[in-house]
Design a protein around this motif. Structure first.
Motif, PDB file in Angstrom:
ATOM      1  N   GLN A  39       0.804  -1.209   0.000  1.00 57.15           N
ATOM      2  CA  GLN A  39       0.000   0.000   0.000  1.00 57.15           C
ATOM      3  C   GLN A  39       0.843   1.268   0.000  1.00 57.15           C
ATOM      4  O   GLN A  39       0.316   2.349  -0.239  1.00 57.15           O
ATOM      5  CB  GLN A  39      -0.891   0.009   1.247  1.00 57.15           C
ATOM      6  N   GLN A  40       2.133   1.148   0.321  1.00 55.56           N
ATOM      7  CA  GLN A  40       3.010   2.298   0.474  1.00 55.56           C
ATOM      8  C   GLN A  40       2.398   3.288   1.464  1.00 55.56           C
ATOM      9  O   GLN A  40       2.320   4.490   1.227  1.00 55.56           O
ATOM     10  CB  GLN A  40       3.256   2.988  -0.877  1.00 55.56           C
ATOM     11  N   PRO A  44      -5.351  -6.882   1.328  1.00 51.95           N
ATOM     12  CA  PRO A  44      -4.929  -5.643   1.975  1.00 51.95           C
ATOM     13  C   PRO A  44      -5.710  -4.471   1.404  1.00 51.95           C
ATOM     14  O   PRO A  44      -5.783  -4.295   0.186  1.00 51.95           O
ATOM     15  CB  PRO A  44      -3.439  -5.540   1.617  1.00 51.95           C
ATOM     16  N   GLY A  45      -6.326  -3.688   2.269  1.00 52.83           N
ATOM     17  CA  GLY A  45      -7.175  -2.590   1.818  1.00 52.83           C
ATOM     18  C   GLY A  45      -6.844  -1.283   2.496  1.00 52.83           C
ATOM     19  O   GLY A  45      -6.342  -1.246   3.616  1.00 52.83           O
ATOM     20  N   GLN A  46      -7.143  -0.197   1.783  1.00 50.87           N
ATOM     21  CA  GLN A  46      -6.937   1.154   2.309  1.00 50.87           C
ATOM     22  C   GLN A  46      -8.224   1.931   2.133  1.00 50.87           C
ATOM     23  O   GLN A  46      -8.759   2.030   1.028  1.00 50.87           O
ATOM     24  CB  GLN A  46      -5.803   1.861   1.564  1.00 50.87           C
ATOM     25  N   GLN A  63      -5.641  -4.467  -2.740  1.00 52.69           N
ATOM     26  CA  GLN A  63      -4.412  -4.869  -3.401  1.00 52.69           C
ATOM     27  C   GLN A  63      -4.497  -6.354  -3.758  1.00 52.69           C
ATOM     28  O   GLN A  63      -4.561  -7.207  -2.877  1.00 52.69           O
ATOM     29  CB  GLN A  63      -3.204  -4.606  -2.502  1.00 52.69           C
ATOM     30  N   VAL A  64      -4.515  -6.652  -5.047  1.00 52.42           N
ATOM     31  CA  VAL A  64      -4.634  -8.027  -5.522  1.00 52.42           C
ATOM     32  C   VAL A  64      -3.236  -8.550  -5.860  1.00 52.42           C
ATOM     33  O   VAL A  64      -2.526  -7.940  -6.666  1.00 52.42           O
ATOM     34  CB  VAL A  64      -5.532  -8.103  -6.770  1.00 52.42           C
ATOM     35  N   PRO A  65      -2.820  -9.652  -5.274  1.00 50.56           N
ATOM     36  CA  PRO A  65      -1.472 -10.169  -5.544  1.00 50.56           C
ATOM     37  C   PRO A  65      -1.369 -10.774  -6.933  1.00 50.56           C
ATOM     38  O   PRO A  65      -2.377 -11.127  -7.558  1.00 50.56           O
ATOM     39  CB  PRO A  65      -1.297 -11.247  -4.461  1.00 50.56           C
ATOM     40  N   ARG A  71      -2.075  -5.953  -8.889  1.00 54.11           N
ATOM     41  CA  ARG A  71      -2.804  -4.753  -9.293  1.00 54.11           C
ATOM     42  C   ARG A  71      -3.614  -4.201  -8.133  1.00 54.11           C
ATOM     43  O   ARG A  71      -3.826  -4.872  -7.122  1.00 54.11           O
ATOM     44  CB  ARG A  71      -3.745  -5.050 -10.464  1.00 54.11           C
ATOM     45  N   GLN A  72      -4.044  -2.978  -8.304  1.00 57.90           N
ATOM     46  CA  GLN A  72      -4.870  -2.324  -7.299  1.00 57.90           C
ATOM     47  C   GLN A  72      -6.273  -2.111  -7.858  1.00 57.90           C
ATOM     48  O   GLN A  72      -6.432  -1.627  -8.977  1.00 57.90           O
ATOM     49  CB  GLN A  72      -4.267  -0.971  -6.902  1.00 57.90           C
TER      50      GLN A  72
END
Length: 239
Positions: A21-22, A67-69, A116-118, A126-127
């Motif tokens: 996610q940086q 992972p989500g933002q 965030q898709v691995p 990709r996001q």
């Protein structure tokens, strides 16, 4: 799977999630987690539909915890956390890091989120971006989330819709059936540069009718799938 009604403890995101996610330090640290905790309803959220209500099917845009933002109206920093978007029940679920517990988020202050898709099966990581469907043609859909498949002068949006398809009252053996399953009724829209929203299908005829000025850029492409259309539009209508 045990479900918890407790508020989330303070969490420091792992290096893997932070890299994906940086996230800034305030997002990945205690302050970001504290802000995220404020959105937790504390209500346990069942992870699967159909155990008790007779409805079967996957209600999520992606069945995996990713992972989500989250982004809020006031841009409050929030920690990276595993998320799922439940389309059928119109809710965002979060998982306590390092556990199998899940909580439902109070998303009234959430304006958008990313997943965030691995990388997998030859596809790069990709996001996926989701935002409120503020320009929805029906007022009761404006609080839904749509996936932004493409952004340039035009926007290609996917509005996820799921209905329950009830099984016939009787089977071929004359036995009453109470089963039902989720049916995907998702729809696509193209948002023009003048902000006009046009319902489209993923066909050349439909897309070019909504965006005739892209005809020359798309003439050599023959997209059919959602991914192919997304890639074609990125080339024909760059950001």
């Amino acid at each position: 799977m045990r479900l918890s009604a407790l508020l989330l403890p303070v969490l420091v995101a792992t290096a893997q999630l932070a890299q994906a996610q940086q996230a800034s330090p305030e997002q990945s640290g205690a302050a970001g987690q504290s802000n995220l905790d404020a959105l937790a309803t504390g209500a346990p959220a069942p992870l699967y539909l159909g155990r008790n209500d007779g409805v079967v099917g996957n209600p999520y845009v992606d069945a995996r915890w990713l992972p989500g933002q989250l982004t809020t109206k006031n841009n409050t920093p929030l920690a990276v956390v595993p998320l799922k978007y439940d389309v059928f029940n119109h809710r965002i679920l979060m998982r306590k890091h390092g556990t199998t517990d899940s909580l439902q988020l109070d998303d009234r202050y959430v304006t958008s989120f990313t997943l965030q898709v691995p990388a997998a099966s030859g596809m790069p990581a990709r996001q996926r971006t989701f935002r409120r469907f503020t320009e929805a043609p029906l007022p009761n859909q404006s609080s839904d989330f749509v996936e932004v498949l493409h952004t340039g002068r035009y926007e290609l949006l996917k509005h996820y819709v799921m209905h329950v398809r009830k099984a016939p009252a009787h089977t071929g053996y004359g036995v009453e059936s109470k089963g039902a399953e989720l049916e995907d009724k998702s729809e696509y829209f193209l948002r023009r540069p003048n902000a006009q929203l046009v319902p489209v299908k993923l066909t050349s005829k439909s897309i070019l009718a909504a965006a005739p000025d892209l005809a020359s850029a798309l003439k050599s492409a023959s997209p059919k799938t959602e991914l192919e259309w997304t890639n074609a539009l990125q080339l024909a209508d760059p950001r």
